[in-house]
Write an enzyme that holds these catalytic residues in place. Structure first.
Site, PDB file in Angstrom:
ATOM      1  N   SER A 235      -1.477  24.625  18.146  1.00 26.78           N
ATOM      2  CA  SER A 235      -0.113  24.116  18.296  1.00 26.78           C
ATOM      3  C   SER A 235       0.589  24.077  16.940  1.00 26.78           C
ATOM      4  O   SER A 235       0.758  25.121  16.306  1.00 26.78           O
ATOM      5  CB  SER A 235      -0.144  22.739  18.965  1.00 26.78           C
ATOM      6  OG  SER A 235       1.149  22.341  19.369  1.00 26.78           O
ATOM      7  N   GLU A 348       0.489  26.464  29.789  1.00 24.39           N
ATOM      8  CA  GLU A 348       0.796  25.767  28.551  1.00 24.39           C
ATOM      9  C   GLU A 348       1.581  24.470  28.767  1.00 24.39           C
ATOM     10  O   GLU A 348       1.134  23.397  28.399  1.00 24.39           O
ATOM     11  CB  GLU A 348       1.584  26.688  27.608  1.00 24.39           C
ATOM     12  CG  GLU A 348       0.744  27.764  26.963  1.00 24.39           C
ATOM     13  CD  GLU A 348      -0.122  27.246  25.815  1.00 24.39           C
ATOM     14  OE1 GLU A 348      -0.027  26.059  25.473  1.00 24.39           O
ATOM     15  OE2 GLU A 348      -0.880  28.049  25.252  1.00 24.39           O
ATOM     16  N   HIS A 438      -1.595  23.196  27.548  1.00 25.74           N
ATOM     17  CA  HIS A 438      -1.527  23.178  26.090  1.00 25.74           C
ATOM     18  C   HIS A 438      -2.579  22.220  25.544  1.00 25.74           C
ATOM     19  O   HIS A 438      -2.673  21.076  25.979  1.00 25.74           O
ATOM     20  CB  HIS A 438      -0.131  22.723  25.673  1.00 25.74           C
ATOM     21  CG  HIS A 438       0.176  22.896  24.221  1.00 25.74           C
ATOM     22  ND1 HIS A 438       0.252  24.138  23.631  1.00 25.74           N
ATOM     23  CD2 HIS A 438       0.435  21.990  23.241  1.00 25.74           C
ATOM     24  CE1 HIS A 438       0.562  23.985  22.350  1.00 25.74           C
ATOM     25  NE2 HIS A 438       0.661  22.694  22.080  1.00 25.74           N
TER      26      HIS A 438
END
Length: 541
Positions: A235, A348, A438
Protein backbone atom coordinates in the site's frame (compact mmCIF):
# COMPACT_ATOMS: atom_id res chain seq x y z
CA UNK A 1 -2.14 10.75 27.94
CA UNK A 2 -0.79 13.45 25.60
CA UNK A 3 1.69 12.75 22.86
CA UNK A 4 4.25 14.81 24.75
CA UNK A 5 3.89 12.83 27.96
CA UNK A 6 3.99 9.53 26.08
CA UNK A 7 7.11 10.69 24.29
CA UNK A 8 8.71 11.64 27.59
CA UNK A 9 7.98 8.24 29.07
CA UNK A 10 9.39 6.60 25.93
CA UNK A 11 12.56 8.67 26.16
CA UNK A 12 13.14 7.69 29.77
CA UNK A 13 12.70 4.02 28.90
CA UNK A 14 15.10 4.23 25.95
CA UNK A 15 17.76 6.06 27.93
CA UNK A 16 17.47 3.59 30.79
CA UNK A 17 18.62 0.73 28.61
CA UNK A 18 21.03 2.57 26.30
CA UNK A 19 24.65 2.30 27.22
CA UNK A 20 24.17 -0.41 29.84
CA UNK A 21 26.93 -3.00 30.18
CA UNK A 22 25.63 -6.53 30.02
CA UNK A 23 26.42 -9.20 32.58
CA UNK A 24 27.72 -12.64 31.70
CA UNK A 25 24.26 -14.07 32.27
CA UNK A 26 22.79 -11.86 29.54
CA UNK A 27 25.65 -12.68 27.19
CA UNK A 28 24.92 -16.38 27.58
CA UNK A 29 21.46 -15.89 26.11
CA UNK A 30 22.89 -14.56 22.89
CA UNK A 31 23.56 -16.66 19.83
CA UNK A 32 27.02 -18.00 20.59
CA UNK A 33 27.92 -18.14 16.88
CA UNK A 34 26.82 -14.57 16.11
CA UNK A 35 28.91 -13.10 18.87
CA UNK A 36 27.50 -10.16 20.76
CA UNK A 37 27.94 -7.31 21.20
CA UNK A 38 27.80 -6.44 17.51
CA UNK A 39 29.83 -3.49 16.30
CA UNK A 40 27.76 -0.89 14.42
CA UNK A 41 28.92 2.45 13.05
CA UNK A 42 27.31 4.18 16.04
CA UNK A 43 28.32 1.80 18.84
CA UNK A 44 28.00 -1.68 20.30
CA UNK A 45 24.70 -3.59 20.29
CA UNK A 46 23.68 -6.60 22.36
CA UNK A 47 20.89 -8.14 24.38
CA UNK A 48 19.03 -9.67 21.46
CA UNK A 49 16.28 -12.21 22.10
CA UNK A 50 15.72 -15.57 20.44
CA UNK A 51 12.42 -15.30 18.54
CA UNK A 52 12.62 -18.96 17.41
CA UNK A 53 15.30 -21.63 17.59
CA UNK A 54 18.27 -20.27 15.67
CA UNK A 55 16.68 -16.85 14.98
CA UNK A 56 17.64 -13.75 16.93
CA UNK A 57 15.72 -10.47 17.01
CA UNK A 58 17.49 -7.16 17.56
CA UNK A 59 14.93 -4.45 18.29
CA UNK A 60 14.80 -0.71 18.79
CA UNK A 61 17.99 0.17 16.89
CA UNK A 62 18.23 3.89 16.04
CA UNK A 63 19.00 4.50 12.37
CA UNK A 64 18.83 8.30 12.55
CA UNK A 65 18.91 10.98 15.21
CA UNK A 66 15.57 11.70 16.94
CA UNK A 67 13.74 14.18 14.64
CA UNK A 68 12.68 16.43 17.52
CA UNK A 69 13.16 20.10 18.41
CA UNK A 70 15.35 21.74 15.78
CA UNK A 71 15.35 18.47 13.77
CA UNK A 72 11.56 18.37 13.33
CA UNK A 73 10.88 18.64 9.59
CA UNK A 74 14.52 18.12 8.72
CA UNK A 75 16.13 15.37 6.67
CA UNK A 76 17.18 12.52 9.00
CA UNK A 77 20.53 13.17 10.64
CA UNK A 78 23.21 10.64 11.68
CA UNK A 79 22.80 8.75 14.95
CA UNK A 80 24.92 10.08 17.80
CA UNK A 81 27.50 7.51 18.86
CA UNK A 82 26.82 5.85 22.20
CA UNK A 83 29.11 4.37 24.79
CA UNK A 84 28.77 0.94 26.31
CA UNK A 85 26.45 -1.68 24.83
CA UNK A 86 22.98 -0.67 23.71
CA UNK A 87 20.17 -3.07 24.62
CA UNK A 88 18.26 -4.57 21.68
CA UNK A 89 15.54 -6.46 23.54
CA UNK A 90 12.66 -3.99 23.09
CA UNK A 91 11.02 -2.15 20.21
CA UNK A 92 11.62 1.57 19.92
CA UNK A 93 8.90 4.22 20.06
CA UNK A 94 6.19 4.33 17.40
CA UNK A 95 5.80 7.45 15.25
CA UNK A 96 2.87 9.68 16.20
CA UNK A 97 -0.36 8.69 14.46
CA UNK A 98 -4.13 8.71 15.05
CA UNK A 99 -5.03 7.09 18.38
CA UNK A 100 -6.50 3.59 18.48
CA UNK A 101 -7.70 1.41 15.59
CA UNK A 102 -8.65 3.33 12.48
CA UNK A 103 -11.47 2.49 10.10
CA UNK A 104 -9.20 2.23 7.07
CA UNK A 105 -7.19 -0.66 5.64
CA UNK A 106 -4.46 -0.24 8.26
CA UNK A 107 -6.96 -1.21 10.94
CA UNK A 108 -6.82 -4.69 9.44
CA UNK A 109 -3.08 -4.76 10.07
CA UNK A 110 -3.03 -4.34 13.86
CA UNK A 111 -1.84 -0.75 13.61
CA UNK A 112 1.08 0.15 15.71
CA UNK A 113 -0.48 2.13 18.55
CA UNK A 114 -3.02 -0.39 19.82
CA UNK A 115 -2.83 -1.68 23.38
CA UNK A 116 0.53 -3.21 24.17
CA UNK A 117 2.45 -1.32 21.49
CA UNK A 118 5.44 0.91 22.22
CA UNK A 119 4.70 4.56 23.12
CA UNK A 120 3.94 7.19 20.49
CA UNK A 121 6.65 9.79 20.08
CA UNK A 122 8.34 12.12 17.61
CA UNK A 123 11.50 10.25 18.65
CA UNK A 124 10.65 7.20 16.58
CA UNK A 125 13.32 6.49 13.97
CA UNK A 126 14.11 2.93 15.03
CA UNK A 127 14.42 -0.34 13.16
CA UNK A 128 14.49 -4.05 13.98
CA UNK A 129 16.51 -6.97 12.60
CA UNK A 130 15.79 -10.71 12.52
CA UNK A 131 18.65 -12.98 11.54
CA UNK A 132 19.53 -16.65 11.61
CA UNK A 133 23.11 -16.09 10.52
CA UNK A 134 25.67 -18.19 12.36
CA UNK A 135 28.42 -15.66 11.72
CA UNK A 136 28.89 -12.12 10.50
CA UNK A 137 30.53 -13.41 7.31
CA UNK A 138 27.55 -15.28 5.86
CA UNK A 139 26.27 -12.48 3.61
CA UNK A 140 22.63 -13.51 3.67
CA UNK A 141 20.20 -11.62 1.42
CA UNK A 142 18.49 -8.70 3.16
CA UNK A 143 14.80 -7.70 3.05
CA UNK A 144 13.70 -4.26 4.31
CA UNK A 145 9.96 -3.80 5.00
CA UNK A 146 8.25 -0.44 4.43
CA UNK A 147 4.75 -0.76 5.90
CA UNK A 148 1.46 0.58 4.59
CA UNK A 149 -1.15 2.73 6.31
CA UNK A 150 -1.99 5.70 4.05
CA UNK A 151 1.17 7.49 5.25
CA UNK A 152 -0.63 8.18 8.51
CA UNK A 153 -0.38 5.01 10.60
CA UNK A 154 1.58 1.81 11.17
CA UNK A 155 5.03 0.85 12.39
CA UNK A 156 7.78 -1.72 12.23
CA UNK A 157 6.77 -3.20 15.59
CA UNK A 158 3.35 -4.43 14.43
CA UNK A 159 3.17 -8.15 15.40
CA UNK A 160 2.13 -9.08 11.87
CA UNK A 161 5.50 -7.85 10.58
CA UNK A 162 7.57 -10.07 12.85
CA UNK A 163 10.39 -11.29 10.62
CA UNK A 164 11.03 -14.64 12.29
CA UNK A 165 9.36 -16.87 9.68
CA UNK A 166 11.08 -15.14 6.77
CA UNK A 167 14.44 -15.25 8.55
CA UNK A 168 13.99 -19.02 8.89
CA UNK A 169 14.11 -19.14 5.08
CA UNK A 170 17.61 -17.72 4.94
CA UNK A 171 17.22 -13.94 4.71
CA UNK A 172 17.93 -11.12 7.15
CA UNK A 173 14.71 -9.13 7.76
CA UNK A 174 14.57 -5.45 8.68
CA UNK A 175 11.46 -3.51 9.69
CA UNK A 176 11.51 0.22 10.39
CA UNK A 177 9.48 3.26 11.37
CA UNK A 178 9.10 6.37 9.24
CA UNK A 179 7.53 9.71 10.12
CA UNK A 180 3.80 9.82 9.44
CA UNK A 181 1.11 12.38 8.75
CA UNK A 182 2.13 15.99 9.26
CA UNK A 183 5.44 14.97 10.82
CA UNK A 184 6.42 13.05 7.71
CA UNK A 185 4.89 15.12 4.90
CA UNK A 186 4.16 18.71 6.01
CA UNK A 187 5.22 21.30 3.43
CA UNK A 188 5.87 25.00 4.05
CA UNK A 189 7.96 27.64 2.22
CA UNK A 190 9.85 28.49 5.42
CA UNK A 191 11.01 24.88 5.62
CA UNK A 192 11.83 24.87 1.92
CA UNK A 193 13.94 28.03 2.23
CA UNK A 194 16.18 26.59 4.95
CA UNK A 195 16.70 23.24 3.17
CA UNK A 196 20.05 22.88 1.38
CA UNK A 197 18.07 21.13 -1.37
CA UNK A 198 15.26 23.70 -1.32
CA UNK A 199 12.79 20.93 -0.59
CA UNK A 200 10.25 20.33 2.15
CA UNK A 201 7.84 17.47 2.67
CA UNK A 202 8.65 13.81 1.91
CA UNK A 203 10.40 13.43 5.28
CA UNK A 204 8.89 9.96 5.56
CA UNK A 205 10.55 9.01 2.27
CA UNK A 206 13.83 10.44 3.55
CA UNK A 207 13.49 8.17 6.59
CA UNK A 208 13.00 5.17 4.32
CA UNK A 209 16.16 6.06 2.42
CA UNK A 210 18.01 6.56 5.69
CA UNK A 211 17.03 3.05 6.80
CA UNK A 212 18.40 1.65 3.53
CA UNK A 213 21.65 3.56 4.03
CA UNK A 214 21.88 2.21 7.58
CA UNK A 215 21.49 -1.30 6.17
CA UNK A 216 24.23 -0.61 3.64
CA UNK A 217 26.59 0.44 6.46
CA UNK A 218 25.65 -2.01 9.23
CA UNK A 219 23.84 -5.12 8.06
CA UNK A 220 27.07 -7.10 7.60
CA UNK A 221 27.36 -7.24 11.40
CA UNK A 222 24.12 -9.30 11.41
CA UNK A 223 25.34 -11.71 8.73
CA UNK A 224 23.60 -9.78 5.94
CA UNK A 225 24.89 -8.86 2.49
CA UNK A 226 24.81 -5.06 1.99
CA UNK A 227 25.09 -5.61 -1.75
CA UNK A 228 22.04 -7.87 -1.98
CA UNK A 229 19.15 -5.84 -0.59
CA UNK A 230 15.47 -6.13 -1.48
CA UNK A 231 12.95 -3.59 -0.23
CA UNK A 232 9.36 -4.80 0.05
CA UNK A 233 6.27 -2.83 0.97
CA UNK A 234 2.49 -2.77 0.84
CA UNK A 235 0.00 0.00 0.00
CA UNK A 236 1.60 3.32 1.05
CA UNK A 237 4.91 1.52 1.56
CA UNK A 238 4.66 0.08 -1.94
CA UNK A 239 3.73 3.47 -3.38
CA UNK A 240 6.76 5.04 -1.71
CA UNK A 241 9.01 2.23 -2.86
CA UNK A 242 7.86 2.42 -6.47
CA UNK A 243 8.25 6.20 -6.45
CA UNK A 244 11.75 5.93 -5.02
CA UNK A 245 12.72 3.58 -7.84
CA UNK A 246 12.48 6.77 -9.91
CA UNK A 247 14.67 8.76 -7.49
CA UNK A 248 18.40 9.42 -7.97
CA UNK A 249 18.64 9.45 -4.14
CA UNK A 250 17.75 5.73 -4.05
CA UNK A 251 20.18 4.62 -6.74
CA UNK A 252 22.38 1.77 -5.53
CA UNK A 253 20.61 1.33 -2.19
CA UNK A 254 18.68 -1.81 -3.23
CA UNK A 255 18.86 -4.33 -6.08
CA UNK A 256 15.26 -5.50 -5.96
CA UNK A 257 11.82 -4.18 -5.09
CA UNK A 258 8.59 -5.94 -4.14
CA UNK A 259 5.51 -3.71 -4.32
CA UNK A 260 2.23 -5.10 -3.02
CA UNK A 261 -0.89 -3.20 -4.12
CA UNK A 262 0.76 0.15 -4.63
CA UNK A 263 2.86 2.06 -7.13
CA UNK A 264 3.57 5.72 -7.89
CA UNK A 265 0.61 8.04 -8.26
CA UNK A 266 1.75 10.16 -11.16
CA UNK A 267 0.29 11.18 -14.49
CA UNK A 268 -1.69 7.96 -14.57
CA UNK A 269 -5.23 7.36 -13.45
CA UNK A 270 -5.05 9.68 -10.43
CA UNK A 271 -3.64 12.65 -12.35
CA UNK A 272 -0.27 14.31 -11.77
CA UNK A 273 1.45 13.96 -8.40
CA UNK A 274 1.16 17.11 -6.30
CA UNK A 275 4.02 19.56 -6.59
CA UNK A 276 5.81 21.29 -3.74
CA UNK A 277 4.24 24.61 -4.78
CA UNK A 278 0.74 23.13 -4.51
CA UNK A 279 1.50 21.64 -1.12
CA UNK A 280 3.09 24.84 0.16
CA UNK A 281 -0.18 26.71 -0.38
CA UNK A 282 -1.97 24.22 1.85
CA UNK A 283 0.83 24.34 4.43
CA UNK A 284 0.83 28.13 4.60
CA UNK A 285 -2.89 28.27 5.25
CA UNK A 286 -2.70 25.64 7.99
CA UNK A 287 0.28 27.34 9.60
CA UNK A 288 -1.33 30.77 9.48
CA UNK A 289 -4.47 29.37 11.08
CA UNK A 290 -2.25 27.94 13.82
CA UNK A 291 -0.49 31.28 14.33
CA UNK A 292 2.89 30.16 12.99
CA UNK A 293 4.71 31.80 10.09
CA UNK A 294 8.38 30.95 10.58
CA UNK A 295 10.25 27.66 10.81
CA UNK A 296 11.10 28.42 14.44
CA UNK A 297 7.44 29.03 15.29
CA UNK A 298 6.42 25.82 13.56
CA UNK A 299 8.97 23.81 15.54
CA UNK A 300 7.88 25.48 18.77
CA UNK A 301 4.38 24.02 18.40
CA UNK A 302 3.56 21.14 20.73
CA UNK A 303 3.18 17.68 19.27
CA UNK A 304 -0.50 17.72 20.24
CA UNK A 305 -0.97 21.00 18.33
CA UNK A 306 0.77 19.67 15.22
CA UNK A 307 -1.37 16.54 15.28
CA UNK A 308 -4.58 18.52 15.76
CA UNK A 309 -4.00 21.34 13.29
CA UNK A 310 -1.99 19.91 10.39
CA UNK A 311 -2.87 17.31 7.83
CA UNK A 312 -0.91 15.72 5.00
CA UNK A 313 -1.75 14.10 1.70
CA UNK A 314 1.48 12.17 1.43
CA UNK A 315 4.17 12.27 -1.23
CA UNK A 316 4.90 15.23 -3.49
CA UNK A 317 7.28 16.13 -6.27
CA UNK A 318 9.66 18.06 -4.03
CA UNK A 319 12.50 18.69 -6.47
CA UNK A 320 14.99 16.57 -4.56
CA UNK A 321 13.89 13.15 -3.26
CA UNK A 322 11.35 13.07 -6.08
CA UNK A 323 12.76 15.58 -8.57
CA UNK A 324 10.14 14.76 -11.19
CA UNK A 325 6.77 13.10 -11.39
CA UNK A 326 7.64 9.35 -11.28
CA UNK A 327 5.33 8.62 -14.21
CA UNK A 328 7.42 10.90 -16.43
CA UNK A 329 10.63 9.23 -15.23
CA UNK A 330 9.33 5.70 -15.81
CA UNK A 331 7.82 6.53 -19.21
CA UNK A 332 11.18 7.86 -20.38
CA UNK A 333 13.10 4.84 -19.00
CA UNK A 334 15.22 6.89 -16.59
CA UNK A 335 14.22 5.00 -13.44
CA UNK A 336 16.69 2.95 -11.44
CA UNK A 337 17.58 -0.51 -12.76
CA UNK A 338 16.05 -2.82 -10.15
CA UNK A 339 14.37 -6.21 -10.45
CA UNK A 340 10.71 -6.17 -9.39
CA UNK A 341 8.05 -8.54 -8.09
CA UNK A 342 4.73 -6.70 -8.07
CA UNK A 343 1.02 -7.33 -7.98
CA UNK A 344 -2.36 -6.67 -6.42
CA UNK A 345 -5.37 -8.40 -4.90
CA UNK A 346 -8.62 -9.64 -6.36
CA UNK A 347 -10.95 -7.47 -4.29
CA UNK A 348 -8.79 -4.51 -3.33
CA UNK A 349 -11.40 -2.00 -2.17
CA UNK A 350 -14.03 -4.35 -0.79
CA UNK A 351 -14.40 -2.41 2.46
CA UNK A 352 -16.63 0.58 3.13
CA UNK A 353 -20.23 1.10 2.01
CA UNK A 354 -21.16 -0.65 -1.25
CA UNK A 355 -21.73 1.48 -4.33
CA UNK A 356 -25.25 2.09 -5.62
CA UNK A 357 -26.08 2.15 -9.32
CA UNK A 358 -26.52 5.93 -9.17
CA UNK A 359 -23.18 6.55 -7.45
CA UNK A 360 -21.39 4.14 -9.76
CA UNK A 361 -22.61 5.97 -12.86
CA UNK A 362 -21.69 9.32 -11.34
CA UNK A 363 -18.21 8.05 -10.52
CA UNK A 364 -17.75 6.74 -14.03
CA UNK A 365 -17.70 10.31 -15.33
CA UNK A 366 -14.06 10.53 -14.24
CA UNK A 367 -13.30 8.73 -17.51
CA UNK A 368 -14.53 11.72 -19.52
CA UNK A 369 -15.26 10.92 -23.14
CA UNK A 370 -14.72 7.21 -22.42
CA UNK A 371 -17.48 7.05 -19.77
CA UNK A 372 -19.92 5.14 -21.96
CA UNK A 373 -17.26 2.61 -22.94
CA UNK A 374 -16.41 2.10 -19.27
CA UNK A 375 -20.06 1.55 -18.30
CA UNK A 376 -20.45 -1.10 -21.03
CA UNK A 377 -17.63 -3.10 -19.44
CA UNK A 378 -19.05 -3.03 -15.90
CA UNK A 379 -22.68 -4.09 -15.23
CA UNK A 380 -24.55 -1.57 -13.09
CA UNK A 381 -28.26 -1.94 -13.77
CA UNK A 382 -28.93 -2.73 -10.10
CA UNK A 383 -27.29 -1.69 -6.87
CA UNK A 384 -26.03 -5.25 -6.44
CA UNK A 385 -24.35 -5.19 -9.85
CA UNK A 386 -22.90 -1.75 -9.18
CA UNK A 387 -21.43 -2.87 -5.84
CA UNK A 388 -19.60 -5.74 -7.55
CA UNK A 389 -18.48 -3.56 -10.45
CA UNK A 390 -17.14 -0.92 -8.08
CA UNK A 391 -14.82 -3.49 -6.48
CA UNK A 392 -13.86 -5.06 -9.81
CA UNK A 393 -13.14 -1.76 -11.55
CA UNK A 394 -10.90 -0.64 -8.71
CA UNK A 395 -9.09 -3.97 -8.63
CA UNK A 396 -8.69 -3.99 -12.42
CA UNK A 397 -7.09 -0.53 -12.29
CA UNK A 398 -4.79 -1.63 -9.46
CA UNK A 399 -3.68 -4.70 -11.40
CA UNK A 400 -3.21 -2.60 -14.52
CA UNK A 401 -0.91 -0.19 -12.66
CA UNK A 402 1.19 -3.00 -11.22
CA UNK A 403 1.43 -4.52 -14.69
CA UNK A 404 2.60 -1.18 -16.07
CA UNK A 405 5.29 -1.07 -13.37
CA UNK A 406 6.44 -4.56 -14.38
CA UNK A 407 6.33 -3.50 -18.04
CA UNK A 408 8.67 -0.58 -17.46
CA UNK A 409 11.24 -2.64 -15.57
CA UNK A 410 11.12 -5.53 -18.06
CA UNK A 411 11.63 -3.11 -20.94
CA UNK A 412 14.63 -1.72 -19.10
CA UNK A 413 16.15 -5.20 -19.05
CA UNK A 414 15.44 -6.06 -15.43
CA UNK A 415 13.72 -9.14 -14.11
CA UNK A 416 10.01 -8.62 -13.49
CA UNK A 417 7.35 -10.89 -12.00
CA UNK A 418 3.64 -10.09 -11.75
CA UNK A 419 1.08 -11.65 -9.38
CA UNK A 420 -2.64 -11.60 -8.61
CA UNK A 421 -3.53 -12.60 -5.04
CA UNK A 422 -6.95 -14.29 -4.78
CA UNK A 423 -6.84 -16.38 -1.60
CA UNK A 424 -9.76 -15.65 0.73
CA UNK A 425 -8.52 -15.23 4.32
CA UNK A 426 -10.16 -17.71 6.68
CA UNK A 427 -13.35 -16.78 8.52
CA UNK A 428 -14.89 -18.41 11.60
CA UNK A 429 -16.50 -21.71 10.77
CA UNK A 430 -19.88 -21.32 9.11
CA UNK A 431 -19.34 -17.70 8.09
CA UNK A 432 -18.85 -16.30 4.59
CA UNK A 433 -15.14 -16.23 3.66
CA UNK A 434 -13.50 -12.84 3.79
CA UNK A 435 -12.57 -11.26 0.45
CA UNK A 436 -9.03 -11.09 -0.89
CA UNK A 437 -9.08 -7.40 -0.10
CA UNK A 438 -6.43 -4.72 0.22
CA UNK A 439 -3.70 -5.86 2.66
CA UNK A 440 -5.06 -9.40 2.98
CA UNK A 441 -1.89 -10.86 1.43
CA UNK A 442 0.41 -9.54 4.16
CA UNK A 443 -0.04 -12.40 6.70
CA UNK A 444 0.77 -14.85 3.91
CA UNK A 445 3.86 -12.93 2.80
CA UNK A 446 5.29 -12.93 6.33
CA UNK A 447 4.03 -16.50 6.92
CA UNK A 448 2.44 -15.12 10.08
CA UNK A 449 -1.04 -16.60 9.90
CA UNK A 450 -1.10 -16.65 13.68
CA UNK A 451 -1.30 -12.85 13.42
CA UNK A 452 -4.33 -12.67 11.14
CA UNK A 453 -5.41 -9.04 11.53
CA UNK A 454 -9.12 -9.72 11.76
CA UNK A 455 -8.70 -12.24 14.57
CA UNK A 456 -5.33 -11.63 16.25
CA UNK A 457 -6.32 -13.58 19.35
CA UNK A 458 -7.17 -16.81 17.51
CA UNK A 459 -5.01 -19.40 15.83
CA UNK A 460 -5.73 -20.16 12.20
CA UNK A 461 -6.87 -23.66 13.14
CA UNK A 462 -9.73 -22.16 15.13
CA UNK A 463 -11.04 -20.09 12.26
CA UNK A 464 -12.05 -22.58 9.58
CA UNK A 465 -11.31 -25.85 7.91
CA UNK A 466 -9.11 -24.00 5.42
CA UNK A 467 -6.11 -23.95 7.70
CA UNK A 468 -4.15 -26.45 5.59
CA UNK A 469 -4.86 -24.49 2.40
CA UNK A 470 -3.91 -21.18 3.99
CA UNK A 471 -0.70 -22.61 5.41
CA UNK A 472 0.15 -23.88 1.93
CA UNK A 473 -0.35 -20.43 0.39
CA UNK A 474 1.62 -18.75 3.17
CA UNK A 475 4.52 -21.16 2.80
CA UNK A 476 4.56 -20.72 -0.99
CA UNK A 477 4.33 -16.94 -0.92
CA UNK A 478 6.98 -16.49 1.76
CA UNK A 479 9.22 -18.82 -0.27
CA UNK A 480 8.57 -16.89 -3.49
CA UNK A 481 9.40 -13.62 -1.74
CA UNK A 482 12.58 -14.87 -0.10
CA UNK A 483 13.74 -16.66 -3.25
CA UNK A 484 13.32 -13.44 -5.19
CA UNK A 485 15.36 -11.61 -2.55
CA UNK A 486 18.13 -14.18 -2.91
CA UNK A 487 18.47 -14.34 -6.70
CA UNK A 488 15.90 -12.15 -8.43
CA UNK A 489 13.90 -15.28 -9.34
CA UNK A 490 10.99 -16.37 -7.09
CA UNK A 491 11.04 -19.96 -8.34
CA UNK A 492 12.44 -22.81 -6.30
CA UNK A 493 12.08 -26.52 -5.48
CA UNK A 494 8.52 -27.63 -4.76
CA UNK A 495 6.92 -24.38 -5.94
CA UNK A 496 4.52 -23.94 -8.86
CA UNK A 497 6.43 -22.37 -11.75
CA UNK A 498 6.17 -18.60 -11.96
CA UNK A 499 7.05 -17.28 -15.40
CA UNK A 500 8.76 -13.91 -15.90
CA UNK A 501 6.58 -11.01 -16.99
CA UNK A 502 6.47 -10.05 -20.64
CA UNK A 503 5.73 -6.36 -21.37
CA UNK A 504 2.10 -5.69 -22.21
CA UNK A 505 0.97 -9.18 -21.27
CA UNK A 506 -0.90 -10.48 -18.25
CA UNK A 507 -1.15 -14.19 -18.96
CA UNK A 508 2.10 -15.10 -17.22
CA UNK A 509 1.06 -13.48 -13.93
CA UNK A 510 1.00 -15.89 -11.02
CA UNK A 511 -2.38 -16.45 -9.38
CA UNK A 512 -1.57 -16.82 -5.69
CA UNK A 513 -4.25 -19.09 -4.30
CA UNK A 514 -4.57 -22.54 -2.80
CA UNK A 515 -6.33 -23.56 -6.02
CA UNK A 516 -5.10 -21.22 -8.79
CA UNK A 517 -7.16 -23.04 -11.42
CA UNK A 518 -10.34 -21.89 -9.66
CA UNK A 519 -9.51 -18.23 -10.30
CA UNK A 520 -8.80 -16.08 -13.34
CA UNK A 521 -6.83 -12.94 -14.08
CA UNK A 522 -8.56 -9.58 -14.76
CA UNK A 523 -10.48 -9.31 -18.04
CA UNK A 524 -8.11 -8.33 -20.90
CA UNK A 525 -10.81 -6.10 -22.43
CA UNK A 526 -11.03 -4.08 -19.23
CA UNK A 527 -7.26 -3.78 -19.03
CA UNK A 528 -7.17 -2.64 -22.66
CA UNK A 529 -9.68 0.08 -21.76
CA UNK A 530 -7.35 1.40 -19.07
CA UNK A 531 -4.45 1.23 -21.53
CA UNK A 532 -6.29 3.56 -23.89
CA UNK A 533 -7.37 5.91 -21.11
CA UNK A 534 -3.80 6.17 -19.86
CA UNK A 535 -2.49 6.84 -23.36
CA UNK A 536 -5.01 9.66 -23.78
CA UNK A 537 -4.01 11.20 -20.47
CA UNK A 538 -0.31 10.99 -21.28
CA UNK A 539 -0.97 12.73 -24.59
CA UNK A 540 -2.70 15.58 -22.77
CA UNK A 541 0.13 16.03 -20.27
Amino acid sequence: MSHASRAGRAGVCALAVAGALFTAAVSQTANAALKEPLKLDSGLLGGSLESAPGIRAFKGIPFAAPPVGALRWQAPQPVAKWTGVRDASKYGNVCIQPPGPSTGPAARLNIANMDGSPPLSEDCLYLNVWTGAASATEKRPVMIWWFGGAFTEGGGSVPLYDGTALAKKGVVVVTMNYRLGAYGFFVHPALTAESPHKASGNYGLMDMLASARWVKNNIAAFGGDPDNVTVFGQSAGAMALASLVSSPEAKGLFKRAISESGAWMGLGLAGPMRTRANAEEVGVKAANDAGATTAAELRAMSADAVTAKFRSAGMIVDGWVLPEDPTVVFASGRQNAVDVLVGSNKEELSFGPPATAERFVAGAKRWGDATDEFLKLYPHATDAEAAVSQIESSSDSSFWLMRLYADYQAKKGNKAYLYFFTQNPPAPSGQTPFPAAHASEVPYVFNNLGQLPLFPDRSIAELSGKSAADKKVADEMSSYWTNFAKTGDPNGPGLPTWKPHQPGKSGEAAILDADPASEKLPDPARLAFVDKAFARQQAVH
